[in-house]
Enzyme design. Structure first.
Site, PDB file in Angstrom:
ATOM      1  N   TRP A 152       0.861  -1.186   0.000  1.00 53.09           N
ATOM      2  CA  TRP A 152       0.000   0.000   0.000  1.00 53.09           C
ATOM      3  C   TRP A 152       0.898   1.237   0.000  1.00 53.09           C
ATOM      4  O   TRP A 152       1.870   1.310   0.767  1.00 53.09           O
ATOM      5  CB  TRP A 152      -0.892  -0.030   1.242  1.00 53.09           C
ATOM      6  CG  TRP A 152      -1.822   1.135   1.383  1.00 53.09           C
ATOM      7  CD1 TRP A 152      -2.595   1.693   0.410  1.00 53.09           C
ATOM      8  CD2 TRP A 152      -2.059   1.906   2.568  1.00 53.09           C
ATOM      9  NE1 TRP A 152      -3.313   2.743   0.928  1.00 53.09           N
ATOM     10  CE2 TRP A 152      -3.008   2.898   2.249  1.00 53.09           C
ATOM     11  CE3 TRP A 152      -1.578   1.844   3.885  1.00 53.09           C
ATOM     12  CZ2 TRP A 152      -3.474   3.818   3.180  1.00 53.09           C
ATOM     13  CZ3 TRP A 152      -2.045   2.756   4.810  1.00 53.09           C
ATOM     14  CH2 TRP A 152      -2.984   3.734   4.451  1.00 53.09           C
ATOM     15  N   ASP A 232      -1.156  -6.295   8.953  1.00 52.36           N
ATOM     16  CA  ASP A 232      -2.030  -5.179   8.620  1.00 52.36           C
ATOM     17  C   ASP A 232      -3.296  -5.794   8.029  1.00 52.36           C
ATOM     18  O   ASP A 232      -3.250  -6.459   6.980  1.00 52.36           O
ATOM     19  CB  ASP A 232      -1.341  -4.267   7.589  1.00 52.36           C
ATOM     20  CG  ASP A 232      -2.214  -3.080   7.209  1.00 52.36           C
ATOM     21  OD1 ASP A 232      -3.360  -2.992   7.687  1.00 52.36           O
ATOM     22  OD2 ASP A 232      -1.740  -2.238   6.417  1.00 52.36           O
ATOM     23  N   LYS A 268     -13.131  -0.273   5.295  1.00 47.51           N
ATOM     24  CA  LYS A 268     -13.716  -0.941   4.120  1.00 47.51           C
ATOM     25  C   LYS A 268     -14.829  -1.905   4.507  1.00 47.51           C
ATOM     26  O   LYS A 268     -15.904  -1.869   3.905  1.00 47.51           O
ATOM     27  CB  LYS A 268     -12.645  -1.725   3.352  1.00 47.51           C
ATOM     28  CG  LYS A 268     -11.288  -1.083   3.284  1.00 47.51           C
ATOM     29  CD  LYS A 268     -11.178  -0.004   2.254  1.00 47.51           C
ATOM     30  CE  LYS A 268      -9.872   0.746   2.465  1.00 47.51           C
ATOM     31  NZ  LYS A 268      -9.420   1.525   1.365  1.00 47.51           N
TER      32      LYS A 268
HETATM   33  C1  LIG Z   1      -3.331  -2.318   3.306  1.00 42.59           C
HETATM   34  C2  LIG Z   1      -3.971  -1.148   3.961  1.00 42.59           C
HETATM   35  N1  LIG Z   1      -3.661  -0.855   5.220  1.00 42.59           N
HETATM   36  C3  LIG Z   1      -4.198   0.186   5.862  1.00 42.59           C
HETATM   37  C4  LIG Z   1      -5.094   1.006   5.236  1.00 42.59           C
HETATM   38  C5  LIG Z   1      -5.611   2.145   6.061  1.00 42.59           C
HETATM   39  O1  LIG Z   1      -6.862   2.592   5.867  1.00 42.59           O
HETATM   40  P1  LIG Z   1      -7.601   3.471   6.958  1.00 42.59           P
HETATM   41  O2  LIG Z   1      -6.622   4.399   7.541  1.00 42.59           O
HETATM   42  O3  LIG Z   1      -8.700   4.115   6.214  1.00 42.59           O
HETATM   43  O4  LIG Z   1      -8.113   2.505   7.968  1.00 42.59           O
HETATM   44  C6  LIG Z   1      -5.447   0.765   3.903  1.00 42.59           C
HETATM   45  C7  LIG Z   1      -6.360   1.639   3.162  1.00 42.59           C
HETATM   46  O5  LIG Z   1      -6.477   1.641   1.967  1.00 42.59           O
HETATM   47  C8  LIG Z   1      -4.879  -0.351   3.258  1.00 42.59           C
HETATM   48  O6  LIG Z   1      -5.191  -0.669   2.009  1.00 42.59           O
END
Ligand SMILES: Cc1ncc(COP(=O)(O)O)c(C=O)c1O
Length: 419
Positions: A152, A232, A268
């Site tokens: 990411w 993660d 999500k």
């Molecule tokens: C792999 C991964 N980790 C963490 C996140 C963090 O998202 P958020 O801060 O919206 O919870 C995302 C968001 O796209 C992600 O794809």
């Protein structure tokens, strides 16, 4: 003296001719726009009626509209009905939310969870949890972290800003659009002991996950090399449609006896993007060790943002504390994931139907929100300039933005730029 300073500041501001401070910020250059947010800005300013945003990783319904899960609306109404106050949560957030969150990830019947070896804190969604972990690791773990290549896009800046050296291990076989398990195992076995970040499910951006046999091999190599595991988990329930199945990698590592950490995001799967709901937890060597780590995480949190927001966490707690609501959540999350799976097969079959001779099988073999399409930056630029389709330059297409209404346009445009 103070009033004199204020007076002269006023004078200077009114004249507006020179900076009051010797430390001028006048030479600050404009920063580049964020790759994904910048894409949304470009999409918003396009006037093309058929424009498509497949850049941002946020779910859309089949008419391309943002979606609030019905169960979230029900739980939110219940939370509001309770008339709770708006006092600060503690530094670690809402305890009931954290408890439910740990059950969601580790399993309600997990013996390790029952033993008290797992403890956590509420975080500012996944991003906030990653950042707090980065700071904690720098203080107590080591100087570096190993990320998959690719990962990411925000991982590298998050950990660099935490003061860590970021290195990568091979993850994706770019030539054949599949997991490079041999490269991954080799790199992990050769690296000196460090923190290894693993995507628990629906790897972003590739949509390629290890199967359970491969996860076991990864677990063995991590143990042998003496690494520390950091999961993660941003797509639990969203990947396969089954939240239990999507947590299988995490649960296997716990079974295999790893001391490890996990960050969960509710952006999500619950569609709570802007509410910023997340959880960071650790499996310690024993309950005291887990409690000590949490006490240090709180020390990292306090000077960052003091304490997390309460509203979204109350919604998740409400859903996961009520068997009927939890079942509704699981059903609705499955519906989102099924729509995405359907769009994958529609995109692939439409491309094939148009006579494209390229191999598009990876569109349906990948899982989760994204399709790592294999389009190169020039092809992505053409999609945007000639066809008003906006995606990131690494060719990552958010399947959540594909609908029955736009799949023809997306397919024919991809076919055109890949001929
Ligand atoms: C792999 C991964 N980790 C963490 C996140 C963090 O998202 P958020 O801060 O919206 O919870 C995302 C968001 O796209 C992600 O794809």
């Amino acid at each position: 003296m103070l009033s004199q300073t204020i007076q002269s500041a006023r004078t200077v501001t009114i004249r507006g001719t020179r900076s009051l401070s010797a430390l001028s910020l006048g030479s600050v250059p404009a920063g580049p726009p964020d790759a994904i947010i910048g894409l949304t800005d470009a999409y918003n300013s396009s006037t093309a009626p058929h424009k498509v945003n497949v850049g941002v990783g946020a779910y859309r319904d089949d008419s391309g509209k943002p979606y609030v899960l019905p169960v979230v609306k029900v739980a939110e109404a219940r939370v509001i009905e309770k008339g709770l106050n708006k006092e600060y949560a503690g530094i670690a957030g809402i305890a009931g939310f954290v408890d439910r969150s740990l059950e969601f990830a580790y399993g309600k019947n997990s013996d390790t969870l029952k033993s008290g070896r797992v403890k956590g804190v509420q975080t500012l969604s996944g991003t906030g949890g990653l950042r707090i972990w980065g700071e904690f690791w720098k203080k107590f773990g080591g100087d570096g972290i190993l990320l998959p290549d690719p990962s990411w896009g925000n991982h590298t800046p998050i950990f660099k800003n935490s003061g860590l050296n970021v290195e990568t291990y091979r993850y994706f076989d770019y030539e054949n659009s599949k997991l490079n398990i041999d490269g991954m195992l080799e790199d992990l076995s050769k690296a000196s002991p460090t923190c290894v970040l693993l995507h628990a499910c629906a790897h972003n951006p590739t949509g390629c996950d290890p199967d359970m046999g491969q996860w076991k091999a990864v677990s063995d190599v991590i143990k042998e090399a003496g690494h520390y595991t950091f999961f993660d988990c941003a797509y639990q329930g969203f990947a396969s449609g089954d939240a239990e199945k999507d947590a299988a990698s995490i649960r296997m590592f716990v079974e295999e006896g790893h001391d490890m950490a996990l960050v969960q995001s509710y952006s999500k799967n619950f569609g709570l993007y802007g509410e910023r709901v997340g959880c960071l937890s650790v499996v310690g060597s024993d309950a005291d060790n887990a409690a000590n780590i949490v006490s240090q995480l709180k020390i990292c949190i306090r000077p960052n943002y003091s304490n997390p927001p309460v509203h979204g966490a109350r919604i998740v707690e409400e859903v996961l504390s009520d068997a009927a609501l939890e079942q509704d959540f699981r059903d609705q999350c499955k519906e989102m994931s099924e729509r995405i799976i359907l769009m994958r097969s529609l995109l692939r079959s439409t491309l094939e139907g148009l006579g494209s001779e390229k191999d598009w099988s990876h569109i349906t073999s990948q899982i989760g929100m994204f399709c790592y399409s294999g389009l190169n930056p020039e092809q992505v630029d053409r999609l945007r300039e000639e066809f008003d389709i906006f995606c990131t330059r690494d060719g990552r297409i958010s399947m959540a933005g594909v609908t029955q209404g736009n799949v023809e346009h997306i397919s024919s445009s991809i076919h055109e730029v890949t001929k």
